[in-house]
Each structure stands twice: as structure tokens, then as C-alpha cells.
Design a protein around this motif. Structure first.
Motif, PDB file in Angstrom:
ATOM      1  N   GLN A  18      24.115 -19.458 -13.167  1.00  0.00           N
ATOM      2  CA  GLN A  18      23.615 -20.781 -13.564  1.00  0.00           C
ATOM      3  C   GLN A  18      24.347 -21.346 -14.776  1.00  0.00           C
ATOM      4  OE1 GLN A  18      19.100 -21.255 -13.224  1.00  0.00           O
ATOM      5  NE2 GLN A  18      19.333 -19.029 -13.030  1.00  0.00           N
ATOM      6  N   TRP A  23      27.358 -27.314 -13.716  1.00  0.00           N
ATOM      7  CA  TRP A  23      27.214 -27.643 -12.299  1.00  0.00           C
ATOM      8  C   TRP A  23      27.149 -29.142 -12.042  1.00  0.00           C
ATOM      9  CZ3 TRP A  23      27.450 -24.180  -8.306  1.00  0.00           C
ATOM     10  CH2 TRP A  23      27.429 -22.825  -8.643  1.00  0.00           C
ATOM     11  N   GLU A  24      26.270 -29.832 -12.755  1.00  0.00           N
ATOM     12  CA  GLU A  24      26.025 -31.243 -12.428  1.00  0.00           C
ATOM     13  C   GLU A  24      27.210 -32.131 -12.787  1.00  0.00           C
ATOM     14  OE1 GLU A  24      22.228 -32.732 -13.357  1.00  0.00           O
ATOM     15  OE2 GLU A  24      21.180 -31.036 -12.450  1.00  0.00           O
ATOM     16  N   PHE A  28      27.097 -30.853  -8.445  1.00  0.00           N
ATOM     17  CA  PHE A  28      26.194 -29.890  -7.836  1.00  0.00           C
ATOM     18  C   PHE A  28      24.919 -29.764  -8.668  1.00  0.00           C
ATOM     19  CE2 PHE A  28      30.446 -28.758  -6.498  1.00  0.00           C
ATOM     20  CZ  PHE A  28      30.300 -28.514  -5.138  1.00  0.00           C
ATOM     21  N   ILE A  30      21.599 -27.110  -9.065  1.00  0.00           N
ATOM     22  CA  ILE A  30      20.954 -25.860  -8.668  1.00  0.00           C
ATOM     23  C   ILE A  30      19.487 -26.147  -8.391  1.00  0.00           C
ATOM     24  CG2 ILE A  30      20.349 -23.521  -9.376  1.00  0.00           C
ATOM     25  CD1 ILE A  30      22.878 -23.460 -11.043  1.00  0.00           C
TER      26      ILE A  30
END
Length: 530
Positions: A18, A23-24, A28, A30
Motif C-alpha cells: 500500500q 497509487w492514486e 489507481f 486501493i
């Protein structure tokens, strides 16, 4: 935004995945993190996922079985297998199942994961909605998350706000389990280098995971260096039972942070409040308890830790006088013992910040003493005290009682050594210099001076050179020639008389030494004095 599922039975791996990339920022989100295939499959039947990162070997449903079931539910799902096993048979099975990639989870680098994600051939799909939150990802209700964020933003104010009145959704969620609530603050032990953003994110993710496994507590998020949460309690059930349950939770949290992240965690619980109670007061109590937990290295409850106060003016004045007196008589180690004993006797009366203030005051006076008495330069202070210098900064950075005691012992012990060295050095060297000032005209033997200093001849010669920067013979010669210069200027004595007065039985040898030291002949020097 593509929805991502992470499945791994190892908590540290789940946290690492994580936090390894933003990610964002790369499109993406989670949406689910699961510790086994059963949980992941149940979630996939209720929610859309675009990507799944899964381990192979897991208890119960392993990764291959999970992939087969997921492919039945969502044929277009992209799968990345993460494993510590480098076996061709695993790779072949993964290929047969239509896995997009297969990489080692323990050797994976952020760039490698981003490369794999960027290579996934997504078809045009509607983006999954982003869940808004600040760390309480296990709660998917956006209005509830908005309340939690508002709670953290506002609860540092001095105003008194009822949880039930201003945060009804949160109160309702907690109220299902009791008629009151308790605020809890988790404080990672501060360290000199601080924590990186990745480390802070890992701590938040671990806290989320720990809270999500428990029926009652809710993690609010991170604020002011603390991780905050709360849980419902039965006000009429008695504080003892509640504390026992809370203690078990806290021990689980501290153990997880230590084992998984190598971070020492302090835990403080506020008092049990009714729903109409003040959120601000509940938070202040929990933070104060966490500070005390950090200082005392034990889990703290606000209602049993007692009210801590500042030193009174009279207490402070008495302590100041005691510190002054000990330093005046150079009783450094007894000073540390005095203050340590004082803490042992009164640790439950005063705030941690007051003990830190006392430590800073004591070592500041010690620093003043050293500077006023010995006038050391920065190089010597760094050499003698290392990272302990400057003392006030070291004392001000202390956050635990153990470190406070150790800091006082270390500083006073080093000062005792420095002063003893100075005294020893000053004692014998001054005795020798004083003797030479009086007896320079006499025959001076090295062995006599060594005996005066209580050293062997060799040791005396070495130490004298170290302390003065000169060999003993050179120092004596300089002393005699300086006196000869004074006599030439102030008297009408002959060269032979002056040579004898400064310790030279041979005038010719004196003349040679005088020229070597002054760069002038005796005759020329005497002519310049007329």
C-alpha cells in the motif's frame, strides 16, 4: 481510476504494498486489502475490481484457486502474482491461468511495480468511484468519513463540542456498542531523524488494519503526530473491566508496531465520556495520557494516571538553589543522583514537560559553569561531550524518563571527567611553573621536576610537551632569556652578571643561546636599549 485488490496473508507485505508507490497519482485506488482468498472472493462478488495483486501460498484458498474463481466472476480482471517462490512450476501455472505478470514481492522495486501496472491492457471502462477519506479506509461511508475528518480538524480547538450533537453519524456508529465513548491516542516514539512520509503512511495503514480487526474501535486518522481513534463503552459497567479490555487492545497495538515496523508506540486513553461530552476534552485527555505513556514507558489511562501539574514557584526556587549549590562545590554526580531521586519520589505529581524543563535548566547551569570556569572552545566541547553538546538541546529532546535519567548521568559523568583532568593537569603543571619562576637561576634537573610532578622522567617529558607545546628544556631556556632581556633593559649589569643571574655559569654559552632565541647578538641588543 482503477480499483485495486491486494491479497496476502502477511500483514507487513500488505502494508508495504500500500505504501510502496503513490497509487492514486498513477490512476489507481486501493479498494480492498485482504489476508486470505476467502475474504477477497467475497468482496469481489460485491464490488468491481480492475487489478488484483495476490500471493500464491496462503492458508485455506491459495492464490491459484483465488485467481480461477476471480476469473469466473470477472474475465477481464488483471492479475499480478506476488510470491517469494522462484519456481518454474509456479510460473507455468500462473501463465495457464492468464496471469498478467509474476514478480517477487520481496525483490520488487517501486519502478518495477509501476512498469507492470502501466503495461496492463485496460479496456475502456467506467472509472470506479473514489472513496474520500484521510486514513480510515475501512469505513466506506463518505459522509461518515467527512465527519471523522471534521472531528480531527476541530477537536484541537478550545471550544467544547458534543460528539452526539456535531457528529451524529459517528456517534450512531459507536452508539451501537455502548452508551458512552473513550478517545484513544497512539503516539509513535519521536526520533531525531523524524519519520518519512512512507513510514508515516505505513504506520497509518497498520493502525487501520489493527482497528479493522476489532469489533468496537474506529480509527479516526492521523493528526498532530498522533494516530487517533475512539470506541464505545458502557458507562455503567465499571472502569476496571473497560480498562482491562482496553489494555489488551493497547498491548496488541504496541506489539504489532514493534514487530512489524520497529517503532515504539505509546498509547493513551482518555476518560469515558457520555455522548454529550466534549470531544475536545476527550482528545486532550488522550493526548496527555499518550505523552505520559511515552515518558513512563507504560500504557496510560487518564482517570487512573492522576492529574499532573507544573512545579510551583517555591518548588522551582528550591530546585534551582539545590542545583546551584551542587555545581558550586563541583558535586556533579551527586547532582544527577539528587534529581533522579526527586523524580522517583514525585514522578506521579508533575507533567512530563516539567521534568524535561527541569533537565534543561540543570544542564544549562552545568554548561555555564564549564564556560565560566574553564573557557573551553567548541572543539574541546565536541571532543569531550560528542552528541551530548549542546547540553540544553540534548535535554530538550528527551521524551522518556529512562532517557532523562541517562542523559543526566552521562552529562555529569563526562563533566566530572573533564574537571578532574583539568584539575590534575593544572595541579602539577602549575607546581612546576611556579617552581621555575622562583628557581630559574639555579641548576634545574629534569629528574627533580619529574619528582615534583610525581611522574617518571619520560612521562614528565611527554606530559609537559603535551600541556605546554614545548619541550621542558625549551620552556626553561625561554624563561631564562626573557628574564635576561628584562635585566638588560632595566639594569646596568654586565653580560657576565646577567648570565649568572639567569642560570648560566658560562657567559659565552649564554651569548650563543641569547642570539639563537632573540635573533640578535648581546652587543647589538644592548646598543638598542640606550
Amino acid at each position: 481510476m482503477r480499483n485495486v485488490m491486494i491479497v496476502d496473508d502477511e500483514s507487513l507485505v500488505r502494508i508495504g504494498l500500500q505504501s510502496i508507490i503513490a497509487w492514486e497519482q498513477h490512476g489507481f485506488h486501493i479498494t480492498g486489502v485482504f489476508k486470505n482468498g476467502e475474504e477477497a472472493l467475497a468482496a469481489a462478488s460485491q464490488q468491481h475490481f480492475d487489478v488484483v495483486l495476490t500471493d500464491i501460498r496462503m492458508p485455506g484458498m491459495d492464490g491459484f484457486e483465488l485467481v480461477r474463481e476471480l476469473k469466473r466472476l470477472a474475465p477481464n480482471l488483471h492479475v499480478i502474482v506476488l510470491s517469494s517462490y522462484n519456481d518454474f512450476e509456479y510460473t507455468r501455472q500462473a501463465i495457464r491461468l492468464g496471469v498478467n505478470d509474476y514478480i517477487s514481492k520481496f525483490e520488487m522495486e517501486p519502478d518495477e511495480l509501476l512498469r507492470v501496472l502501466a503495461s496492463l491492457p485496460f479496456a475502456d471502462q467506467l472509472e470506479a468511484g473514489k472513496v474520500v477519506g484521510d486514513g480510515a479506509a475501512h469505513m466506506s461511508d463518505a459522509p461518515l468519513l467527512a465527519e471523522v475528518k471534521q472531528l480531527l480538524d476541530n477537536s484541537k480547538s478550545e471550544e467544547s463540542t458534543s460528539l452526539a450533537a456535531k457528529y451524529p453519524l459517528l456517534a450512531k456508529k459507536l452508539a451501537d456498542n455502548g452508551d458512552g465513548f473513550r478517545w484513544v491516542s497512539l503516539l509513535p516514539c519521536p526520533r531525531e531523524a523524524g519519520y518519512s512520509s512512507t513510514e508515516r503512511k505505513a504506520m497509518l495503514l497498520l493502525a487501520e488494519e489493527m482497528f479493522s480487526r476489532l469489533r468496537n474501535p474506529i480509527l479516526f486518522g492521523e493528526s498532530g503526530g498522533y494516530l487517533h481513534g475512539g470506541y464505545a463503552c458502557e458507562l455503567g459497567s465499571g472502569a476496571l473491566v473497560s480498562q482491562e479490555e482496553s489494555l489488551r487492545m493497547a498491548e496488541e497495538w504496541t506489539s504489532a508496531f514493534s514487530q512489524k515496523l520497529n517503532v515504539s508506540l505509546a498509547v493513551g486513553f482518555g476518560s469515558m465520556f457520555a455522548w454529550s461530552g466534549s470531544c475536545e476534552e476527550a482528545r486532550r485527555e488522550a493526548e496527555a495520557a499518550a505523552e505520559l505513556s511515552l515518558f513512563n514507558s507504560s500504557i496510560q489511562f487518564s482517570e487512573t494516571s492522576g492529574e499532573r501539574r507544573a512545579f510551583t514557584e517555591e518548588e522551582w526556587l528550591n530546585l534551582y538553589k539545590q542545583i546551584k549549590q551542587r555545581i558550586r562545590y563541583m558535586q556533579f554526580r551527586p547532582l544527577a543522583d539528587d534529581l533522579t531521586l526527586y523524580m522517583d519520589e514525585r514522578s506521579d505529581l508533575h507533567k512530563p514537560s516539567e521534568w524535561i524543563r527541569l533537565g534543561v535548566a540543570a544542564v544549562s547551569q552545568l554548561a555555564d559553569f564549564l564556560i565560566e570556569r574553564y573557557d573551553p572552545d567548541t572543539v574541546e566541547l565536541r571532543e569531550k561531550f560528542g552528541s551530548l553538546w549542546p547540553f540544553a538541546e540534548t535535554a530538550g529532546a528527551v521524551r522518556t524518563a529512562i532517557a532523562w535519567r541517562q542523559m543526566l548521568q552521562d552529562i555529569t559523568a563526562r563533566i566530572q571527567q573533564m574537571v578532574a583532568h583539568r584539575q590534575a593537569r593544572g595541579g602539577w603543571i602549575e607546581r612546576v611553573k611556579d617552581y621555575l619562576k622562583v628557581h630559574y637561576s639555579e641548576q634545574i634537573r629534569l629528574e627533580d621536576m619529574a619528582q615534583l610532578a610525581n611522574f617518571s622522567e619520560n612521562h614528565f617529558s611527554q606530559r609537559f610537551n603535551q600541556e605546554t607545546g614545548q619541550a621542558f628544556s625549551d620552556y626553561l631556556t625561554d624563561l631564562r632569556i626573557q628574564e635576561a632581556v628584562r635585566l638588560f633593559r632595566d639594569t646596568e649589569l654586565s653580560t657576565e652578571e646577567i648570565a649568572e643571574r639567569v642560570g648560566y655559569s658560562s657567559p659565552n654559552y649564554f651569548i650563543k643561546v641569547f642570539k639563537k632565541k632573540t635573533g640578535q647578538t648581546v652587543k647589538h641588543f644592548k646598543s638598542t636599549q640606550r
